[in-house]
Motif scaffolding. Sequence first.
Motif, PDB file in Angstrom:
ATOM      1  N   PRO A   1       9.970  -7.636   2.604  1.00 49.57           N
ATOM      2  CA  PRO A   1      10.055  -8.369   3.876  1.00 49.57           C
ATOM      3  C   PRO A   1       8.935  -9.396   4.008  1.00 49.57           C
ATOM      4  CG  PRO A   1      10.228  -5.992   4.206  1.00 49.57           C
ATOM      5  CD  PRO A   1       9.820  -6.188   2.788  1.00 49.57           C
ATOM      6  N   LYS A   2       9.066 -10.294   4.962  1.00 52.82           N
ATOM      7  CA  LYS A   2       8.046 -11.325   5.166  1.00 52.82           C
ATOM      8  C   LYS A   2       6.735 -10.744   5.677  1.00 52.82           C
ATOM      9  CE  LYS A   2      11.246 -15.166   5.911  1.00 52.82           C
ATOM     10  NZ  LYS A   2      11.698 -16.231   6.846  1.00 52.82           N
ATOM     11  N   SER A   3       6.817  -9.666   6.421  1.00 51.22           N
ATOM     12  CA  SER A   3       5.605  -9.011   6.924  1.00 51.22           C
ATOM     13  C   SER A   3       5.965  -7.606   7.370  1.00 51.22           C
ATOM     14  CB  SER A   3       5.005  -9.794   8.095  1.00 51.22           C
ATOM     15  OG  SER A   3       5.914  -9.830   9.186  1.00 51.22           O
ATOM     16  N   GLY A   4       4.938  -6.798   7.596  1.00 53.35           N
ATOM     17  CA  GLY A   4       5.204  -5.443   8.062  1.00 53.35           C
ATOM     18  C   GLY A   4       4.141  -4.471   7.595  1.00 53.35           C
ATOM     19  N   SER A   5       4.509  -3.207   7.568  1.00 56.85           N
ATOM     20  CA  SER A   5       3.619  -2.144   7.110  1.00 56.85           C
ATOM     21  C   SER A   5       4.100  -1.629   5.762  1.00 56.85           C
ATOM     22  CB  SER A   5       3.594  -0.997   8.124  1.00 56.85           C
ATOM     23  OG  SER A   5       3.119  -1.439   9.382  1.00 56.85           O
ATOM     24  N   ALA A   6       3.200  -1.007   5.035  1.00 56.30           N
ATOM     25  CA  ALA A   6       3.547  -0.480   3.715  1.00 56.30           C
ATOM     26  C   ALA A   6       2.614   0.661   3.362  1.00 56.30           C
ATOM     27  CB  ALA A   6       3.460  -1.579   2.661  1.00 56.30           C
ATOM     28  N   SER A   7       3.012   1.450   2.390  1.00 64.01           N
ATOM     29  CA  SER A   7       2.169   2.510   1.841  1.00 64.01           C
ATOM     30  C   SER A   7       1.819   2.143   0.403  1.00 64.01           C
ATOM     31  CB  SER A   7       2.894   3.858   1.864  1.00 64.01           C
ATOM     32  OG  SER A   7       3.172   4.259   3.200  1.00 64.01           O
ATOM     33  N   LEU A   8       0.588   2.407   0.028  1.00 59.91           N
ATOM     34  CA  LEU A   8       0.128   2.143  -1.332  1.00 59.91           C
ATOM     35  C   LEU A   8      -0.044   3.463  -2.071  1.00 59.91           C
ATOM     36  CD1 LEU A   8      -2.601  -0.600  -0.695  1.00 59.91           C
ATOM     37  CD2 LEU A   8      -0.120  -0.855  -0.891  1.00 59.91           C
ATOM     38  N   TYR A   9       0.314   3.457  -3.367  1.00 57.96           N
ATOM     39  CA  TYR A   9       0.214   4.655  -4.193  1.00 57.96           C
ATOM     40  C   TYR A   9      -0.461   4.300  -5.515  1.00 57.96           C
ATOM     41  CZ  TYR A   9       3.765   6.672  -1.075  1.00 57.96           C
ATOM     42  OH  TYR A   9       4.457   7.121   0.021  1.00 57.96           O
ATOM     43  N   ASN A  10      -1.194   5.238  -6.082  1.00 56.55           N
ATOM     44  CA  ASN A  10      -1.705   5.075  -7.434  1.00 56.55           C
ATOM     45  C   ASN A  10      -0.535   5.024  -8.410  1.00 56.55           C
ATOM     46  OD1 ASN A  10      -4.722   5.251  -7.253  1.00 56.55           O
ATOM     47  ND2 ASN A  10      -4.229   7.219  -6.270  1.00 56.55           N
ATOM     48  N   LEU A  11      -0.806   4.602  -9.632  1.00 61.25           N
ATOM     49  CA  LEU A  11       0.263   4.535 -10.630  1.00 61.25           C
ATOM     50  C   LEU A  11       0.759   5.916 -11.046  1.00 61.25           C
ATOM     51  CD1 LEU A  11      -0.820   1.547 -12.908  1.00 61.25           C
ATOM     52  CD2 LEU A  11       0.716   1.568 -10.932  1.00 61.25           C
ATOM     53  N   ASP A  12      -0.004   6.969 -10.726  1.00 65.62           N
ATOM     54  CA  ASP A  12       0.502   8.329 -10.968  1.00 65.62           C
ATOM     55  C   ASP A  12       1.272   8.847  -9.760  1.00 65.62           C
ATOM     56  OD1 ASP A  12      -1.445   8.909  -9.100  1.00 65.62           O
ATOM     57  OD2 ASP A  12      -2.625  10.217 -10.396  1.00 65.62           O
ATOM     58  N   CYS A  13       1.528   7.949  -8.789  1.00 58.26           N
ATOM     59  CA  CYS A  13       2.332   8.222  -7.591  1.00 58.26           C
ATOM     60  C   CYS A  13       1.612   9.036  -6.521  1.00 58.26           C
ATOM     61  CB  CYS A  13       3.673   8.874  -7.948  1.00 58.26           C
ATOM     62  SG  CYS A  13       4.725   7.804  -8.955  1.00 58.26           S
ATOM     63  N   THR A  14       0.323   9.255  -6.663  1.00 64.71           N
ATOM     64  CA  THR A  14      -0.435   9.890  -5.588  1.00 64.71           C
ATOM     65  C   THR A  14      -0.732   8.858  -4.504  1.00 64.71           C
ATOM     66  OG1 THR A  14      -2.505   9.471  -6.792  1.00 64.71           O
ATOM     67  CG2 THR A  14      -1.484  11.646  -7.053  1.00 64.71           C
ATOM     68  N   TYR A  15      -0.743   9.323  -3.265  1.00 62.72           N
ATOM     69  CA  TYR A  15      -0.879   8.440  -2.101  1.00 62.72           C
ATOM     70  C   TYR A  15      -2.278   7.824  -2.028  1.00 62.72           C
ATOM     71  CZ  TYR A  15      -1.396   7.226   2.854  1.00 62.72           C
ATOM     72  OH  TYR A  15      -1.660   6.579   4.029  1.00 62.72           O
TER      73      TYR A  15
END
Length: 212
Positions: free
Chosen positions: A5-19
């Motif tokens: 999307p053009k803007s908004g919220s998101a969650s970031l995760y490590n490459l091992d999928c941990t939050y």
Amino acid sequence: MNSIPKSGSASLYNLDCTYLEDVRFFREDLETITIIFPEKPPENFPGRFFFMPEGRTYDYRAFIFTLSEQIHINQPASEAAPFYIARAVTNDIPEQRKNYRVYVTFQAAILPEGQKKESFVTIKDIGTGGFQFVSKQKFETDTAFTTIFTSIKAPECITARIQKQRPVREKGVYSYGCQFVNLPPKLEMLIRNFVFQTETLQAKAKREKENA
């Protein structure tokens, strides 16, 4: 295939999928975003990570991003408190455009190499280069397996390999990105046609919904 999307919220995760953490963002162009951190990130914040736009539990879109600049403080005059920002870029979206994927939901049985028992998974996107599936069963990356897509015309046995695990919002569920292995030209064409027809139907349904 829908991108970011053009803007908004998101969650970031490590490459091992941990939050990692939740952030806000806005998209500068198709492959570049500016991330806004709610507070100063740790010094060891990774240079590469999964970026998952806000969505429903069963929305499995996630993109690998790389920081293109150092995280730095920003305090505009209109803001009461400082915040931290950084730009990041991705090559996940160009790769998806190249292989042209669509979101789907259908069941498939996979047989991992060296095993005798099939496992049932749910395919969540598919393209000419591979597909993504989710499962309550955990698999190792680089696992090769065979499967049959009954959703395509004239189903045939397909070999694929798990490339990487991808993050999900739902506990107890795992997501994996897979690449086709030695896909015959005839079968590649069948999958390409399926992807194109699915995208056409999805676009038509979206237009009809918007015009209703």
